[in-house]
Motif scaffolding. Structure first.
Motif, PDB file in Angstrom:
ATOM      1  N   GLY B 200       0.819  -1.205   0.000  1.00 29.77           N
ATOM      2  CA  GLY B 200       0.000   0.000   0.000  1.00 29.77           C
ATOM      3  C   GLY B 200       0.855   1.257   0.000  1.00 29.77           C
ATOM      4  O   GLY B 200       0.574   2.211  -0.724  1.00 29.77           O
ATOM      5  N   LEU B 201       1.935   1.241   0.801  1.00 28.14           N
ATOM      6  CA  LEU B 201       2.811   2.420   0.858  1.00 28.14           C
ATOM      7  C   LEU B 201       3.509   2.645  -0.484  1.00 28.14           C
ATOM      8  O   LEU B 201       3.652   3.780  -0.934  1.00 28.14           O
ATOM      9  N   LEU B 202       3.933   1.554  -1.130  1.00 24.55           N
ATOM     10  CA  LEU B 202       4.551   1.698  -2.451  1.00 24.55           C
ATOM     11  C   LEU B 202       3.562   2.329  -3.420  1.00 24.55           C
ATOM     12  O   LEU B 202       3.901   3.213  -4.207  1.00 24.55           O
ATOM     13  N   GLY B 203       2.316   1.866  -3.366  1.00 26.93           N
ATOM     14  CA  GLY B 203       1.279   2.433  -4.220  1.00 26.93           C
ATOM     15  C   GLY B 203       1.085   3.904  -3.920  1.00 26.93           C
ATOM     16  O   GLY B 203       1.009   4.740  -4.831  1.00 26.93           O
ATOM     17  N   LEU B 204       1.036   4.234  -2.632  1.00 27.43           N
ATOM     18  CA  LEU B 204       0.851   5.623  -2.225  1.00 27.43           C
ATOM     19  C   LEU B 204       2.002   6.483  -2.747  1.00 27.43           C
ATOM     20  O   LEU B 204       1.797   7.584  -3.283  1.00 27.43           O
ATOM     21  N   GLY B 205       3.230   5.961  -2.608  1.00 28.00           N
ATOM     22  CA  GLY B 205       4.393   6.699  -3.089  1.00 28.00           C
ATOM     23  C   GLY B 205       4.314   6.968  -4.579  1.00 28.00           C
ATOM     24  O   GLY B 205       4.644   8.043  -5.054  1.00 28.00           O
ATOM     25  N   ARG B 206       3.846   5.958  -5.309  1.00 30.39           N
ATOM     26  CA  ARG B 206       3.699   6.140  -6.748  1.00 30.39           C
ATOM     27  C   ARG B 206       2.627   7.186  -7.061  1.00 30.39           C
ATOM     28  O   ARG B 206       2.796   8.013  -7.955  1.00 30.39           O
ATOM     29  N   ALA B 207       1.546   7.152  -6.299  1.00 25.51           N
ATOM     30  CA  ALA B 207       0.463   8.098  -6.530  1.00 25.51           C
ATOM     31  C   ALA B 207       0.929   9.532  -6.281  1.00 25.51           C
ATOM     32  O   ALA B 207       0.574  10.452  -7.011  1.00 25.51           O
ATOM     33  N   LEU B 208       1.751   9.722  -5.251  1.00 27.51           N
ATOM     34  CA  LEU B 208       2.223  11.070  -4.914  1.00 27.51           C
ATOM     35  C   LEU B 208       2.985  11.693  -6.079  1.00 27.51           C
ATOM     36  O   LEU B 208       2.860  12.880  -6.369  1.00 27.51           O
ATOM     37  N   GLY B 209       3.809  10.883  -6.763  1.00 29.86           N
ATOM     38  CA  GLY B 209       4.686  11.441  -7.778  1.00 29.86           C
ATOM     39  C   GLY B 209       4.130  11.392  -9.177  1.00 29.86           C
ATOM     40  O   GLY B 209       4.736  11.930 -10.098  1.00 29.86           O
ATOM     41  N   GLU B 210       2.973  10.774  -9.333  1.00 28.32           N
ATOM     42  CA  GLU B 210       2.405  10.622 -10.671  1.00 28.32           C
ATOM     43  C   GLU B 210       2.050  11.994 -11.235  1.00 28.32           C
ATOM     44  O   GLU B 210       1.418  12.790 -10.571  1.00 28.32           O
ATOM     45  N   THR B 211       2.460  12.275 -12.447  1.00 25.32           N
ATOM     46  CA  THR B 211       2.341  13.631 -12.953  1.00 25.32           C
ATOM     47  C   THR B 211       1.286  13.819 -14.027  1.00 25.32           C
ATOM     48  O   THR B 211       0.296  14.528 -13.848  1.00 25.32           O
ATOM     49  N   MET B 212       1.502  13.186 -15.165  1.00 28.67           N
ATOM     50  CA  MET B 212       0.769  13.602 -16.354  1.00 28.67           C
ATOM     51  C   MET B 212      -0.740  13.449 -16.229  1.00 28.67           C
ATOM     52  O   MET B 212      -1.492  14.384 -16.478  1.00 28.67           O
ATOM     53  N   ALA B 213      -1.187  12.246 -15.849  1.00 33.74           N
ATOM     54  CA  ALA B 213      -2.624  12.022 -15.803  1.00 33.74           C
ATOM     55  C   ALA B 213      -3.288  13.010 -14.839  1.00 33.74           C
ATOM     56  O   ALA B 213      -4.349  13.567 -15.133  1.00 33.74           O
ATOM     57  N   VAL B 214      -2.633  13.250 -13.710  1.00 33.58           N
ATOM     58  CA  VAL B 214      -3.203  14.163 -12.723  1.00 33.58           C
ATOM     59  C   VAL B 214      -3.217  15.592 -13.271  1.00 33.58           C
ATOM     60  O   VAL B 214      -4.199  16.324 -13.125  1.00 33.58           O
ATOM     61  N   THR B 215      -2.145  15.986 -13.927  1.00 32.74           N
ATOM     62  CA  THR B 215      -2.097  17.331 -14.509  1.00 32.74           C
ATOM     63  C   THR B 215      -3.270  17.555 -15.448  1.00 32.74           C
ATOM     64  O   THR B 215      -3.843  18.637 -15.510  1.00 32.74           O
ATOM     65  N   MET B 216      -3.634  16.520 -16.179  1.00 32.78           N
ATOM     66  CA  MET B 216      -4.698  16.676 -17.157  1.00 32.78           C
ATOM     67  C   MET B 216      -6.085  16.657 -16.518  1.00 32.78           C
ATOM     68  O   MET B 216      -7.052  17.097 -17.121  1.00 32.78           O
ATOM     69  N   LEU B 217      -6.200  16.136 -15.291  1.00 33.48           N
ATOM     70  CA  LEU B 217      -7.538  15.916 -14.747  1.00 33.48           C
ATOM     71  C   LEU B 217      -7.871  16.710 -13.485  1.00 33.48           C
ATOM     72  O   LEU B 217      -9.022  16.838 -13.125  1.00 33.48           O
ATOM     73  N   ILE B 218      -6.864  17.266 -12.809  1.00 37.15           N
ATOM     74  CA  ILE B 218      -7.148  17.789 -11.470  1.00 37.15           C
ATOM     75  C   ILE B 218      -7.745  19.192 -11.503  1.00 37.15           C
ATOM     76  O   ILE B 218      -8.272  19.688 -10.511  1.00 37.15           O
ATOM     77  N   GLY B 219      -7.698  19.845 -12.649  1.00 37.45           N
ATOM     78  CA  GLY B 219      -8.321  21.157 -12.743  1.00 37.45           C
ATOM     79  C   GLY B 219      -7.326  22.304 -12.638  1.00 37.45           C
ATOM     80  O   GLY B 219      -7.625  23.425 -13.031  1.00 37.45           O
ATOM     81  N   ASN B 220      -6.140  22.051 -12.096  1.00 34.98           N
ATOM     82  CA  ASN B 220      -5.064  23.032 -12.048  1.00 34.98           C
ATOM     83  C   ASN B 220      -5.456  24.398 -11.508  1.00 34.98           C
ATOM     84  O   ASN B 220      -5.373  25.422 -12.185  1.00 34.98           O
ATOM     85  N   SER B 221      -5.904  24.409 -10.271  1.00 36.53           N
ATOM     86  CA  SER B 221      -6.254  25.676  -9.651  1.00 36.53           C
ATOM     87  C   SER B 221      -5.790  25.636  -8.201  1.00 36.53           C
ATOM     88  O   SER B 221      -6.227  24.766  -7.436  1.00 36.53           O
ATOM     89  N   PRO B 222      -4.847  26.525  -7.829  1.00 37.29           N
ATOM     90  CA  PRO B 222      -4.246  26.420  -6.494  1.00 37.29           C
ATOM     91  C   PRO B 222      -5.155  26.928  -5.380  1.00 37.29           C
ATOM     92  O   PRO B 222      -4.979  28.022  -4.857  1.00 37.29           O
ATOM     93  N   GLU B 223      -6.157  26.129  -5.041  1.00 32.25           N
ATOM     94  CA  GLU B 223      -7.066  26.526  -3.968  1.00 32.25           C
ATOM     95  C   GLU B 223      -7.178  25.357  -2.999  1.00 32.25           C
ATOM     96  O   GLU B 223      -6.890  24.224  -3.362  1.00 32.25           O
ATOM     97  N   ILE B 224      -7.613  25.670  -1.797  1.00 34.77           N
ATOM     98  CA  ILE B 224      -7.882  24.612  -0.836  1.00 34.77           C
ATOM     99  C   ILE B 224      -9.367  24.574  -0.576  1.00 34.77           C
ATOM    100  O   ILE B 224      -9.922  25.488   0.035  1.00 34.77           O
TER     101      ILE B 224
END
Lengths: 280, 288
Positions: B200-224
């Motif tokens: 699970g931790l390895l998966g989590l580590g991979r998720a933290l650093g994953e870039t491209m797919a997240v860049t395309m889907l997360i909305g790219n707006s620096p808000e909390i």
């Protein structure tokens, strides 16, 4: 204790639940593959492989320069990364049982999990900043840095499979240790290492993040390693996030080319593995 | 050489980040909530928040599925089918991140926007997590795509861990009359707990650093924002979007600082995962 019947029922239910998890995992895989093929095929033609990208709204155009760029950058990455990766792997397997070896092994394992974007920043600092501009070389360095840890671990596993009797036989003939490692051990493990290399190349070809600010992109043909260079992945990213309908179409087609490339490499690796198992 | 690579990473990140750290102040940088390159105000908190939310969501979604899948393959089906199943898992792992991003943009986002998010808003709308307009692009889309992408990691590492459970233990339990599920619950899971946590931790580590797919889907707006429907931003995504066009040494340094935060976190998680895995023995040798 519950009745036998209830226990059997629970067993069946859990089996069913786990089985459906497998199906759930297959859905995105099949959906992705199916859409890439069905959307992508429409845009494929001979021109798509050989031409430069066309401006928005213009029919035709291709990703020929990106294919060339991917080959160029992955080639540079191999030239830099393979010797170090394989060398480190052989070292770990042959001499890596001491304290130093353990530290190197642990570092390699942990480095294999470092996000590729971070490696991109490193390549930027090492290559792009001193040179003053983006280049294929920088992209190659980034991919090479990514290759080294995984390749080292893969090579180590394979070299360890080489029977000790072979080493002993070579040493008994008076062959120095370094020659034994190179011409006996490495040669025996070559088939497997080739597979590991092909897998590493496939992975490198699919990388995007570290290339965004090292190789950048280029809409024209380029074979010079000191110039910005387009790659399939970055080109596809630009197509995908654009607001234009016909560019989306091209994104799917580019994805298809990319998947064909990577899938082909993986199949080749599988084929080689099977063959070397049969021989052994 | 591997050590040199490790050293290089730390050195060059620090090299770039130092000027920014001088002018911004390390602590203020970490907890700052504002990201405005033009006014040269840089705070990392929105990105850390986005990264944590998407990665945790991904792990919550992918962990049960991945472990169940691994159990199914290792303990519930005949051995000769195993290789059939490892093939699709490997294929899933070999699909590049950008291709998932493309799929996410044109398949996942419309599904979330049209069906999943309205449904969640209707049934669980009283939770702040599921409020706001269903845009599709946002933290939820990022989390779901990450879940799909780390699933192969979790499943294949868990599978390796399960292989280390001695067959004799399983046979012993079966001989006492346990059903297959009871064997899993009472023997297999307790034996491999640490290793599965490592997966699970390895998966989590991979998720933290994953870039491209997240860049395309997360909305790219620096808000909390508390809602999962809201757009966000993640550490790798902001580096990917702004690094090539950074407007000055401080902007670039701030981005490198984000990279350093990311690097430190994944390093920590991966070391922990490896330690856990080597605690279960041979399974520490999986190359993922």
């Amino acid at each position: 204790m519950r009745s036998v019947r209830a226990r059997k029922l629970i067993n069946a239910l859990v089996t069913l639940a786990c089985g459906s998890c497998l199906l759930a995992a297959l859905v995105p895989l099949l959906s992705t593959l199916w859409l890439v093929v069905s959307h992508g095929v429409a845009g494929l033609s001979f021109d798509f492989f050989t031409h430069l990208p066309a401006p928005v709204g213009e029919a035709g155009g291709g990703v020929g320069n990106s294919i060339l760029g991917t080959i160029l950058i992955v080639g540079i990455a191999c030239a830099i990364g393979l010797p170090f990766g394989i060398g480190a792997g052989v070292f770990l397997a042959e001499r890596g049982d001491g304290r130093f070896g353990r530290v190197v092994r642990f570092t390699a394992e942990v480095l294999a999990g470092v996000p590729s974007i971070v490696v991109g920043i490193v390549a930027y600092d090492l290559v792009v900043r001193p040179m003053g501009h983006f280049s294929a070389l920088a992209g190659g360095v980034a991919l090479a840095l990514l290759m080294v840890p995984t390749l080292a671990r893969g090579t180590e596993e394979l070299v360890r499979l080489v029977p000790n009797t072979l080493r002993e036989a070579a040493l008994a003939l008076g062959v120095p240790a370094w020659r034994t490692s190179l011409s006996v051990v490495l040669r025996t493990a070559l088939g497997g290492i080739l597979t590991a290399i092909i897998l590493a190349v496939g992975r490198a070809a699919g990388e995007t993040a570290p290339l965004l600010f090292t190789a950048l992109n280029n809409a024209y043909w380029n074979v010079r390693p000191d110039q910005p260079t387009g790659t399939l992945t970055v080109q596809m990213f630009n197509y995908a996030i654009s607001p234009y309908e016909d560019w989306h179409q091209k994104a799917w087609s580019t994805a298809l080319v990319l998947l064909l490339l990577i899938g082909g490499l993986n199949l080749l690796a599988r084929f080689l593995t099977r063959k070397s198992y049969k021989a052994g | 050489m591997v050590l040199v690579v490790g050293g290089l990473i730390v050195w060059s990140l620090a090299d770039l980040a130092v000027p920014a750290a001088r002018s911004l102040g390390f602590f203020r940088f970490l907890v700052g909530r504002e990201w405005d390159p033009i006014a040269e105000r840089f705070g990392a908190l929105p990105f850390i928040y986005g990264t944590v939310v998407t990665s945790v969501l991904a792990s919550v979604l992918a962990m049960p599925v991945g472990v169940a899948l691994a159990l199914f393959v290792s303990d519930m089906i005949p051995a000769r089918f195993r290789s059939w199943i490892s093939f699709p898992i490997e294929t899933l792992a070999s699909i590049p991140s950008v291709v998932f991003g493309l799929w996410g943009l044109f398949v996942l986002v419309p599904v979330l926007r049209g069906h999943v998010q309205p449904f969640l808003a209707k049934t669980l709308g009283f939770l702040p997590l599921f409020q706001g307009p269903p845009i599709g692009l946002g933290l939820m889309a990022g989390g779901v795509i990450l879940a799909i992408m780390i699933l192969p990691t979790i499943a294949s590492v868990t599978l390796e861990v399960l292989k280390t459970v001695p067959l004799t233990l399983r046979e012993g339990a079966l001989a006492l009359g346990a059903t297959r599920w009871e064997v899993i619950r009472m023997v297999v899971l307790p034996y491999s707990r640490a290793g599965i946590l490592g997966a699970g931790l390895l998966g989590l580590g991979r998720a933290l650093g994953e870039t491209m797919a997240v860049t395309m889907l997360i909305g790219n707006s620096p808000e909390i924002r508390a809602s999962l429907f809201a757009p966000g931003y993640s550490l790798p995504a902001v580096i990917a979007n702004e690094f090539a066009e950074a407007t000055g040494a401080i902007h670039m340094g701030a981005l490198a600082g984000l990279g350093l935060v990311l690097f430190g976190t994944t390093l920590l998680l991966n070391s922990l995962a490896r330690l856990l895995m080597s605690a279960v023995g041979g399974a520490g040798r999986v190359a993922v």
